[in-house]
Design a protein around this motif. Structure first.
Motif, PDB file in Angstrom:
ATOM      1  N   ARG A 155       0.863  -1.189   0.000  1.00 41.22           N
ATOM      2  CA  ARG A 155       0.000   0.000   0.000  1.00 41.22           C
ATOM      3  C   ARG A 155       0.895   1.233   0.000  1.00 41.22           C
ATOM      4  N   VAL A 156       0.424   2.221  -0.791  1.00 39.54           N
ATOM      5  CA  VAL A 156       1.119   3.507  -0.835  1.00 39.54           C
ATOM      6  C   VAL A 156       0.159   4.537  -0.251  1.00 39.54           C
ATOM      7  N   TRP A 157       0.595   5.198   0.821  1.00 47.54           N
ATOM      8  CA  TRP A 157      -0.289   6.162   1.514  1.00 47.54           C
ATOM      9  C   TRP A 157      -0.273   7.510   0.787  1.00 47.54           C
ATOM     10  N   VAL A 158      -1.208   8.362   1.149  1.00 44.73           N
ATOM     11  CA  VAL A 158      -1.406   9.683   0.549  1.00 44.73           C
ATOM     12  C   VAL A 158      -0.081  10.444   0.374  1.00 44.73           C
ATOM     13  N   ASP A 159       0.802  10.335   1.385  1.00 50.08           N
ATOM     14  CA  ASP A 159       2.062  11.095   1.345  1.00 50.08           C
ATOM     15  C   ASP A 159       3.223  10.300   0.738  1.00 50.08           C
ATOM     16  N   GLY A 160       2.944   9.168   0.148  1.00 50.05           N
ATOM     17  CA  GLY A 160       3.992   8.408  -0.541  1.00 50.05           C
ATOM     18  C   GLY A 160       4.613   7.288   0.289  1.00 50.05           C
ATOM     19  N   ARG A 161       4.263   7.212   1.604  1.00 53.37           N
ATOM     20  CA  ARG A 161       4.849   6.136   2.421  1.00 53.37           C
ATOM     21  C   ARG A 161       4.332   4.776   1.961  1.00 53.37           C
ATOM     22  N   ARG A 162       5.216   3.771   1.919  1.00 51.06           N
ATOM     23  CA  ARG A 162       4.849   2.438   1.419  1.00 51.06           C
ATOM     24  C   ARG A 162       5.014   1.405   2.526  1.00 51.06           C
ATOM     25  N   ARG A 163       4.195   0.362   2.458  1.00 50.21           N
ATOM     26  CA  ARG A 163       4.387  -0.778   3.360  1.00 50.21           C
ATOM     27  C   ARG A 163       3.835  -2.041   2.689  1.00 50.21           C
ATOM     28  N   GLY A 164       4.532  -3.158   2.898  1.00 53.22           N
ATOM     29  CA  GLY A 164       4.124  -4.416   2.275  1.00 53.22           C
ATOM     30  C   GLY A 164       3.319  -5.293   3.223  1.00 53.22           C
ATOM     31  N   PHE A 165       2.412  -6.104   2.669  1.00 51.25           N
ATOM     32  CA  PHE A 165       1.588  -7.057   3.440  1.00 51.25           C
ATOM     33  C   PHE A 165       1.582  -8.395   2.728  1.00 51.25           C
ATOM     34  N   GLY A 166       1.373  -9.466   3.486  1.00 57.46           N
ATOM     35  CA  GLY A 166       1.278 -10.798   2.888  1.00 57.46           C
ATOM     36  C   GLY A 166       2.567 -11.580   3.047  1.00 57.46           C
ATOM     37  N   ASP A 167       2.667 -12.672   2.289  1.00 55.01           N
ATOM     38  CA  ASP A 167       3.798 -13.588   2.463  1.00 55.01           C
ATOM     39  C   ASP A 167       4.740 -13.606   1.254  1.00 55.01           C
ATOM     40  N   ASP A 168       4.694 -12.541   0.479  1.00 52.43           N
ATOM     41  CA  ASP A 168       5.607 -12.399  -0.672  1.00 52.43           C
ATOM     42  C   ASP A 168       5.421 -13.454  -1.747  1.00 52.43           C
TER      43      ASP A 168
END
Ligand SMILES: C[S@@+](CC[C@H](N)C(=O)[O-])C[C@H]1O[C@@H](n2cnc3c(N)ncnc32)[C@H](O)[C@@H]1O
Length: 417
Positions: free
Chosen positions: A21-34
């Motif tokens: 997910r990419v947030w409004v301000d550009g911050r990213r974070r991954g979810f799941g098991d790749d």
């Protein structure tokens, strides 16, 4: 706080697959098991997490339509597949599931009041859309219901022709019989029965003026106007007796509070030795509620029943069930074809509808496919009669009749009318 909420939801839901997910301000974070291809979901509105919490399906559909969620690396089908695969495996937060179940229970009956005057408006909302829309994703015969795939390699037109033949075989048509098609769409099945299956005389009814116009023109063009009569009529207002009654993809519009009246009407319309076939989307996981997004934008008043909601009304009507077939995944495959055609024809779409409408239609097709793949949706074909001996003793007659009827040549597309 809102980003924390979104991440908390995604953490609980996405256990398998790869979501960034990419947030409004550009911050990213991954979810799941790749595993699997990465789906990147960009969020452009800080209020989205709260909306998702309160009404997940409506909020996600709205956000995709409005462009407050975009998918830089994937398409909506991949995002919905990833989410539905995870939700289907029961890893959704327990409270979300419980809340959704309670809300479904309350919403179900309230949304199903569908008297004749409202039914007509609701049908027009969907089927009187500009004509070209349907040519951009349906087969040449404009079959707007699940196709029947004998093999995974069948193209859509072949699978739709197989569906019409399968239904005709279950109707056990004898030459010259009178057939009623409730919810005839653009007339394809009625014309098929009149032309290729025992010279039937068919009345087809619809609540769409646009469908009526095209179906009537097709009957005239085929030289079948004497035997095929299309009418603008609600099933509640039809009189007469028919040896065969068929209804394909229409029962989803009836509404659960009208099932009793529907089957009583069906009973009265069917001759003593008659056979009826109902082809409808159904739920394999018990009664539920219409998805709020689908109800708001696509099928107001629509409802998908479980068998347990249908059968008591058939029993009550005096009809007997002579056969039930559960078609699994045929509709998922049909919807995948529809979405692929829709996406391939996007350039032509631009001339007719704006980008928001296009995203709405894409979300509808992709979401519906996922409901069949992961959400317990199936198609029921329920054959009914008034007498035990109305159909042969063993089921082999269905495949035997199909074998005796090679698929007819391709039809002239309704758009030419
Ligand atoms: C999804 S379309 C299916 C059309 C067609 N049977 C097919 O498989 O392509 C649903 C059809 O049901 C019709 N319909 C919905 N409610 C109806 C009602 N109350 N009485 C008669 N027809 C109705 C619509 O006008 C439309 O033709």
């Amino acid at each position: 706080m809102t980003l924390w909420l979104l991440d908390h939801l995604l953490e609980r839901i996405v256990r398998t697959g790869t979501l960034t997910r990419v947030w409004v301000d550009g911050r990213r974070r991954g979810f799941g098991d790749d595993t699997g291809p990465e789906v990147v979901m960009a969020v452009h509105d800080r209020r989205l997490p709260w909306r998702l919490l309160l009404n997940p399906s409506l909020a996600l559909g709205d956000a995709y339509m409005d462009g407050t969620v975009t998918l830089p690396s994937a398409d909506i089908r991949q995002l919905l597949d990833l989410l539905c695969r995870n939700l289907g495996t029961g890893s959704a937060p327990w409270a979300v599931n419980r809340l959704a179940r309670a809300a479904r229970f309350v919403a179900r009956r309230a949304a199903q009041h569908n008297p004749a005057h409202r039914a007509a408006d609701r049908v027009a909302h969907h089927y009187d859309l500009p004509d070209r829309l349907y040519d951009l994703f349906l087969d040449a015969d404009r079959q707007y219901s699940a196709a029947y795939f004998l093999s995974g390699d069948d193209d859509l037109d072949t699978a739709q022709a197989q569906k019409k033949r399968h239904i005709a075989a279950k109707l056990c048509l004898a030459p010259g019989q009178r057939v009623l098609d409730i919810g005839c769409g653009w007339g394809g099945l009625a014309l098929h029965l009149a032309q290729h299956q025992g010279d039937a005389s068919v009345i087809g009814i619809t609540l769409s003026r646009e469908q009526l116009r095209i179906a009537t023109a097709r009957a005239e063009r085929a030289g079948l106007a004497q035997r095929v009569d299309f009418q603008y009529r609600d099933y509640r207002h039809l009189q007469g007796r028919f040896e065969r009654v068929v209804s394909v993809g229409m029962f989803e519009h009836v509404g659960v509070t009208h099932y009793r009246a529907f089957f009583r009407r069906l009973h009265d319309l069917l001759s003593d030795d008659g056979v009826a076939l109902l082809h409808t989307i159904g739920r394999s996981d018990g009664p539920g509620a219409t998805d709020p997004w689908i109800r708001k934008y696509i099928f107001p008043g629509g409802y998908i029943p479980a068998l347990s909601e249908i059968l008591p009304h058939i029993e009550d009507s005096g009809l007997i069930v002579t056969d039930i077939e559960v078609l699994r995944l045929h509709y998922a495959q049909t919807l995948a074809h529809w979405l692929a055609r829709f996406q391939a024809n996007r350039a032509q779409f631009d001339a007719v509808h704006d980008a928001r409408f296009q995203r709405m239609w894409e979300f509808y097709l992709a979401g519906s496919e996922m409901a069949f793949r992961h959400g317990g949706m199936v198609v029921f074909q329920i054959q009914m009669a008034r007498r035990q001996d109305a159909v042969p003793l063993v089921r082999d007659y269905i495949t035997e009749t199909e074998r005796r009827h090679p698929l007819p040549p391709p039809v002239t597309p309704p758009s030419r009318f």
